[in-house]
Structures are given as structure tokens and as C-alpha cells.
Design an enzyme around this catalytic site. Structure first.
Site, PDB file in Angstrom:
ATOM      1  N   HIS A 203       1.251  -1.047  -0.177  1.00 10.20           N
ATOM      2  CA  HIS A 203      -0.419  -0.502  -0.086  1.00 10.20           C
ATOM      3  C   HIS A 203       1.035   1.338  -0.159  1.00 10.20           C
ATOM      4  O   HIS A 203       0.310   2.726   0.208  1.00 10.20           O
ATOM      5  CB  HIS A 203      -0.780   0.243   1.222  1.00 10.20           C
ATOM      6  CG  HIS A 203      -0.446  -0.178   2.605  1.00 10.20           C
ATOM      7  ND1 HIS A 203       0.520  -0.708   2.880  1.00 10.20           N
ATOM      8  CD2 HIS A 203       0.054   1.448   2.909  1.00 10.20           C
ATOM      9  CE1 HIS A 203       0.872  -0.041   3.642  1.00 10.20           C
ATOM     10  NE2 HIS A 203       0.935   1.516   4.459  1.00 10.20           N
TER      11      HIS A 203
HETATM   12  N1  UDP Z   1      -3.008  -5.473   9.631  1.00 10.15           N
HETATM   13  C1  UDP Z   1      -3.982  -5.477   9.657  1.00 10.15           C
HETATM   14  N2  UDP Z   1      -4.501  -6.791   8.272  1.00 10.15           N
HETATM   15  C2  UDP Z   1      -4.572  -6.291   7.358  1.00 10.15           C
HETATM   16  C3  UDP Z   1      -2.852  -6.292   7.001  1.00 10.15           C
HETATM   17  C4  UDP Z   1      -2.321  -5.095   8.236  1.00 10.15           C
HETATM   18  O1  UDP Z   1      -4.421  -5.974  10.991  1.00 10.15           O
HETATM   19  O2  UDP Z   1      -5.341  -6.811   6.264  1.00 10.15           O
HETATM   20  C5  UDP Z   1      -1.793  -4.641  10.259  1.00 10.15           C
HETATM   21  C6  UDP Z   1      -0.722  -5.530  10.270  1.00 10.15           C
HETATM   22  O3  UDP Z   1      -0.264  -6.533  11.345  1.00 10.15           O
HETATM   23  C7  UDP Z   1      -0.153  -4.346  11.068  1.00 10.15           C
HETATM   24  C8  UDP Z   1      -0.352  -3.238  10.697  1.00 10.15           C
HETATM   25  O4  UDP Z   1      -1.300  -3.864   9.977  1.00 10.15           O
HETATM   26  O5  UDP Z   1       1.218  -4.657  12.301  1.00 10.15           O
HETATM   27  C9  UDP Z   1       0.472  -2.386   9.208  1.00 10.15           C
HETATM   28  O6  UDP Z   1      -0.372  -0.912   8.888  1.00 10.15           O
HETATM   29  P1  UDP Z   1       0.417  -0.663   7.466  1.00 10.15           P
HETATM   30  O7  UDP Z   1       1.406  -2.123   6.770  1.00 10.15           O
HETATM   31  O8  UDP Z   1      -1.203   0.228   7.035  1.00 10.15           O
HETATM   32  O9  UDP Z   1       0.920   0.421   8.335  1.00 10.15           O
HETATM   33  P2  UDP Z   1       2.619   0.140   7.893  1.00 10.15           P
HETATM   34  O10 UDP Z   1       3.183  -0.344   9.331  1.00 10.15           O
HETATM   35  O11 UDP Z   1       3.222   0.129   6.915  1.00 10.15           O
HETATM   36  O12 UDP Z   1       2.526   1.972   8.810  1.00 10.15           O
END
Ligand code: UDP
Length: 384
Positions: A203
């Protein structure tokens, strides 16, 4: 005046703030909770509040995702108003989102000190809006909670002025605290078409907003040696649809697309997967946690979590189809054992940050006996 204020607005912030909220509750430190609404999809945010055992927000700013600068500006205005009314002793922000940046600006302008959870991460990749946010937040925050010693060194190198502490990352606490519950209540496994699969998330703006990169990802998923399970972020669905790529994936017999899933379901998806392909930050950390321990192909040109690469959990593949597939095949064939510990902590980060927050609040309530919060040994060692 007196209570710490937890501020969050997106899925990863809620996940990573929950262990701090739990620790504060256990330490009987009353706190307030401000939710900005930056991720308005229910699956991406509000559902996480109850799932993670967070209290109902004292303030819901009702912000709806929009253009980055407008969203940031709106959060500054509304968060400042909430902060004026709540008069907290400390504002706690997490990570590198627009919510975290805007809340930091609002708190500073309202003369409320800021504690930055997950401080000191650097990708050195100026194409990433998250890199701008984390640098700005780190340089105006009063308390910097760095997850690792490397993050701490980054802060020292940049001469970030706040009081620095190595705390581990609360994401590890979250996986440890929630895995057994996830195993007992998640039904996601019954919905999967495959027993063995590669779990995918994608994403990041610099990836999915670039048609060349997104096309390359679609070809990767179609060409994986194992079936792919892909809970798709709303931003990515929109980009796939507008490029006519969504149907290519939905009609592929080795690819299963899912809507974004809840945290418990996602924990199970990670645990049962053979390999993870991701451009997420948090997933790179979670994969190293003892209840999960999975190899990860990072579909990015840079990572602000190099510890996962150094410890053998992750490989930085870039965004080209050939390289991602080469890394994935190599990792699926690797038989060496992964470390039993995580470079991001042992599950006690919430407790550590909770204790520091309690000390900070206490010192602000009794300025005559004001103490600096405990400096961790690594900090004093570096200072000496
Ligand atoms: N996650 C979730 N459901 C999903 C995909 C990811 O609960 O369908 C959780 C995952 O466990 C992680 C977090 O969302 O802790 C990551 O979020 P994201 O990738 O949006 O943000 P980033 O960490 O890249 O800032």
C-alpha cells in the site's frame, strides 16, 4: 492538567499504542485517548479499537482521509482545540503518519510536551512521505522512545534534542499479547482457498501510485511458486481498478484477494504463511516476533527497519519483478533457522514506555521535585 494523552488515527498506530494503554492501565496511570479518524474504513481503524481492548476515545476528531496537506492541516486545528480542552501533561504520538505529525505540531503549539513512540527510524529515502514526517516529529519532540539502539544512534547523529530512551517496539508486545486470543477466535483459515500460501500486503504510495511498480507487483503475484493471499488496502484496490489490473488478480486461480482483515485475522494469516511479501513497515517487525517468525521479502528500495534484514528475517528486493521473485524463491528454499528472538524487543516495550510516561507526568505535577525520567544505560554509555 495531569493526564497523558494517547493520540492515534490509523491501523498501525492503534496496534502499537494498545500495549502502552494496557501498561498505563496496569500502572493505574489515568490517560485520555484522542482518535483522529485518519483511516475511516471501519476495518482499518474503529474495529481495531475494540479488538485491541483500547477504551472508547475521549475525543474522535472525525477527520476523513483526504489530500495529505489538507488532512494534516485539519488535524492540527482540531487536535489543538482538543488539547486545549484536555490540558494533558504529555501528548504521545506514534510512528510517521500525518496524524502523528499534525498532533505533534498541535501539542507543541499548545505548549504540551510530546513523546514520540517509535522514534529514530530512518529510510534515508526522500520519496517517502513517512520519512518527512518522522524527521519532523523527532526534531521537535521532548521525549524520544527509540525501539532499537540503531534508532537511538540515528537520533544522536542528527542531534535531535529530546530526551532519548531505548524501549523496544510495542508491536512485539501486541503480537505476543494477542496471538493466543487470535488463535481461539479467528475464523480466517476457514475462508482460505489454499493451505500453503505467500501472504502479501502492498500500500505504500511510492509503490502503488506508480503504474510501473504496480504492474510489476501484479506480475509477481501471478508468477509466485506458491499461491498468494492478499488482503488489499483500499488505496491499492483503487489503483488496481483504475489501471484495469484488479480483474487480472481476481480471476487468477492462484491468487486470493481479501478485503483488509482485522488484527486477529492478520496475525493468523502471518503465522500460517510460508513467506511474506510486503511494503509495510509494521509487518517487517511483526514477522520477527517469536509467535510468528517468518521470512519477509520487502518490496521496496529502502527500509527504515534494517535490523530485520541484518538478523536474517528480511531481504530488501526493490520493486522489479525478477528481483522480487528471485528473493522469494531463494527464501522459500532456505532451510536455515531464523533467530528465536526479535531485534525489535521482547514484548516489554509497553511496560517500559508506560513507566517512563508515569515518571514524566509525575515530574510535571511536582515541578519542585522534578526529575529527569530514567535514562537507559545505553543512553548514558553513549553520552559518556
Ligand atoms: N494489518 C491488519 N490487517 C491487514 C493488514 C495489516 O491488521 O489486512 C496490520 C498488521 O498486523 C500491522 C499493521 O496492520 O500491524 C500494518 O499496517 P500498515 O501496513 O497499514 O502500516 P505500516 O506499518 O506500513 O505503517
Amino acid at each position: 492538567m495531569g493526564k497523558p494523552l494517547i493520540i492515534a488515527g490509523t491501523r498501525p498506530e492503534l496496534i502499537k499504542m494498545a500495549p502502552i494503554a494496557l501498561a498505563l492501565k496496569r500502572q493505574r496511570v489515568h490517560f485520555k485517548f484522542l482518535y483522529t479518524g485518519q483511516h475511516y474504513d471501519h476495518e482499518l481503524s474503529r474495529a481495531f479499537i475494540s479488538e485491541l481492548g483500547l477504551p472508547e476515545p475521549d475525543y474522535d476528531l472525525g477527520i476523513r482521509a483526504g489530500h495529505s496537506a489538507t488532512l494534516t492541516g485539519e488535524v492540527v486545528i482540531r487536535a489543538a482545540q482538543a488539547i486545549r480542552e484536555l490540558d494533558p501533561a504529555l501528548a504521545l504520538v506514534q510512528g510517521d503518519t500525518n496524524t502523528a505529525l499534525a498532533a505533534t505540531i498541535a501539542a507543541i503549539k499548545e505548549k504540551v510536551p510530546v513523546g514520540h513512540v517509535e522514534s529514530g527510524l530512518r529510510s534515508y529515502d526522500w520519496r517517502m512521505p513517512e520519512e518527512h514526517n518522522r524527521r519532523m516529529i523527532d526534531h521537535v519532540s521532548n521525549y524520544l522512545f527509540a525501539p532499537t539502539e540503531r534508532a537511538l544512534l540515528n537520533l544522536f547523529e542528527e542531534k535531535a534534542p529530546g530526551s532519548k530512551h531505548v524501549t523496544g517496539n510495542t508491536v512485539i508486545d501486541a503480537t505476543i499479547n494477542n496471538m493466543s486470543r487470535a488463535e481461539s477466535i479467528s475464523t480466517i483459515s476457514q475462508k482460505l482457498r489454499f493451505r500453503e500460501y505467500v501472504l502479501v500486503t502492498a500500500h505504500r504510495a511510492e509503490n502503488v501510485d506508480d503504474p510501473v511498480v504496480l504492474r510489476s507487483f501484479v506480475e509477481v503475484f501471478q508468477g509466485m511458486p506458491l499461491p498468494v493471499v492478499f488482503p488489499v488496502h483500499p488505496r491499492t484496490v483503487n489503483r488496481l481498478r483504475s489501471l484495469g489490473l484488479l480483474r487480472k488478480l481476481t480471476s487468477h486461480r492462484n491468487v486470493q484477494l481479501l478485503p483488509p482483515v482485522g488484527y486477529f485475522d492478520f496475525l493468523i494469516l502471518m503465522k500460517r504463511s510460508s513467506l511474506i511479501l510486503t511494503d509495510s513497515g509494521g509487518v517487517q517487525e511483526e514477522a520477527t516476533s517469536p509467535p510468528i517468525r517468518k521470512r519477509v521479502v520487502v518490496m521496496r528500495n529502502s527500509t527504515e527497519r534494517p535490523e530485520a534484514v541484518e538478523w536474517g528475517f528480511a531481504r530488501l528486493a526493490g520493486t522489479s519483478k525478477q528481483e522480487i521473485i528471485r528473493c522469494a524463491v531463494g527464501m522459500l528454499e532456505t532451510r536455515t533457522k531464523l533467530p528465536s528472538k526479535s531485534p525489535f524487543g521482547d514484548g516489554s516495550s509497553g511496560k517500559t514506555i508506560g513507566r517512563l510516561v508515569a515518571e514524566i507526568v509525575e515530574s510535571r505535577l511536582r515541578p519542585s521535585q522534578a526529575q529527569q525520567p530514567t535514562q537507559f544505560s545505553v543512553v548514558s554509555a553513549l553520552r559518556d
